[in-house]
Design a protein around this motif. Structure first.
Motif, PDB file in Angstrom:
ATOM      1  N   ASN A  43      -4.426 -10.271 -19.917  1.00  0.00           N
ATOM      2  CA  ASN A  43      -3.322 -11.005 -20.528  1.00  0.00           C
ATOM      3  C   ASN A  43      -3.817 -11.638 -21.817  1.00  0.00           C
ATOM      4  N   LEU A  44      -2.963 -12.326 -22.528  1.00  0.00           N
ATOM      5  CA  LEU A  44      -3.293 -12.867 -23.842  1.00  0.00           C
ATOM      6  C   LEU A  44      -4.466 -13.851 -23.783  1.00  0.00           C
ATOM      7  N   VAL A  45      -4.436 -14.776 -22.840  1.00  0.00           N
ATOM      8  CA  VAL A  45      -5.501 -15.777 -22.722  1.00  0.00           C
ATOM      9  C   VAL A  45      -6.819 -15.106 -22.328  1.00  0.00           C
ATOM     10  N   GLY A  46      -6.765 -14.175 -21.378  1.00  0.00           N
ATOM     11  CA  GLY A  46      -7.969 -13.474 -20.937  1.00  0.00           C
ATOM     12  C   GLY A  46      -8.616 -12.669 -22.048  1.00  0.00           C
ATOM     13  N   ARG A  47      -7.785 -11.973 -22.846  1.00  0.00           N
ATOM     14  CA  ARG A  47      -8.331 -11.191 -23.963  1.00  0.00           C
ATOM     15  C   ARG A  47      -8.982 -12.101 -24.996  1.00  0.00           C
ATOM     16  N   TYR A  48      -8.384 -13.281 -25.228  1.00  0.00           N
ATOM     17  CA  TYR A  48      -8.967 -14.244 -26.162  1.00  0.00           C
ATOM     18  C   TYR A  48     -10.336 -14.710 -25.664  1.00  0.00           C
ATOM     19  N   ILE A  49     -10.426 -15.020 -24.372  1.00  0.00           N
ATOM     20  CA  ILE A  49     -11.708 -15.460 -23.791  1.00  0.00           C
ATOM     21  C   ILE A  49     -12.758 -14.360 -23.919  1.00  0.00           C
ATOM     22  N   VAL A  50     -12.359 -13.099 -23.688  1.00  0.00           N
ATOM     23  CA  VAL A  50     -13.294 -11.980 -23.814  1.00  0.00           C
ATOM     24  C   VAL A  50     -13.775 -11.844 -25.261  1.00  0.00           C
TER      25      VAL A  50
END
Length: 195
Positions: A71-78
């Motif tokens: 999701n958007l937040v997960g991709r940002y963290i990655v």
């Protein structure tokens, strides 16, 4: 007696190797129990070790990681994690190389190892099965005259080692077989022929 012995080998060798490989994989994955608090381990809960619990935990961690980063937040963290890893001097080269290879191999949109091909190797009068891995790039492409493709030639019976070649596209014949069938043919040294 020799006939019975060979028949026994033909039955037992694949079975023993399969059990050995699965046992090695499960025992390796069971190492993930080291991150679990001692009171939550099967030893503490049930009074004995249960093989495979660590493997299930590892699969669950991989699945949850994929779920959370999709999701958007997960991709940002990655992305932030990637930038941090790429700034650490020794880690950056190793992490970058491993990430690039894993992104290529496990990407659903990539073509690596999805197309078995027939190529002349090691000389023009003999042929072997290889896998199309892409096209040459970078400075290598500037020195090749013509249309070239990159192929991986696995060795027999261990397909995890092999040779990387760049060949003229005209010399590469795409095969109408699955990757699994091609690998079986290679690992069996031609004994198990594709259907």
């Amino acid at each position: 007696m020799r006939k019975y012995f060979l028949t026994g080998l033909l039955v037992l060798v694949p079975l023993v190797i399969t059990v050995w490989v699965l046992s090695a994989i499960i025992s390796t994955l069971d190492q993930s129990l080291l991150i679990v608090p001692e009171s939550w381990t099967p030893q503490a809960l049930f009074g004995r070790n249960i093989p495979g619990v660590g493997a299930v935990l590892t699969l669950a961690i991989v699945f949850l990681t994929g779920l959370l980063t999709n999701n958007l937040v997960g991709r940002y963290i990655v992305r932030v994690g990637d930038r941090i890893m790429k700034r650490i001097p020794v880690v950056s080269s190793l992490y970058g190389s491993v990430k690039q290879v894993s992104d290529t191999l496990f990407s659903s949109s990539g073509n690596a190892f999805r197309t078995p091909v027939l190529i002349p190797y090691p000389h023009a009068d003999s042929y072997t099965i290889a896998f199309l891995t892409g096209v040459p790039g970078g400075d290598v492409k500037n020195h090749l005259v013509g249309d070239y493709v990159s192929v991986y030639v696995p060795t027999t019976p261990n397909p995890t080692s092999g040779f990387f070649l760049m060949m003229e596209r005209s010399k590469v014949v795409e095969l109408n077989m699955s990757v699994d069938a091609a690998l079986k043919h290679i690992v069996s040294m031609g004994v198990v022929a594709p259907e």
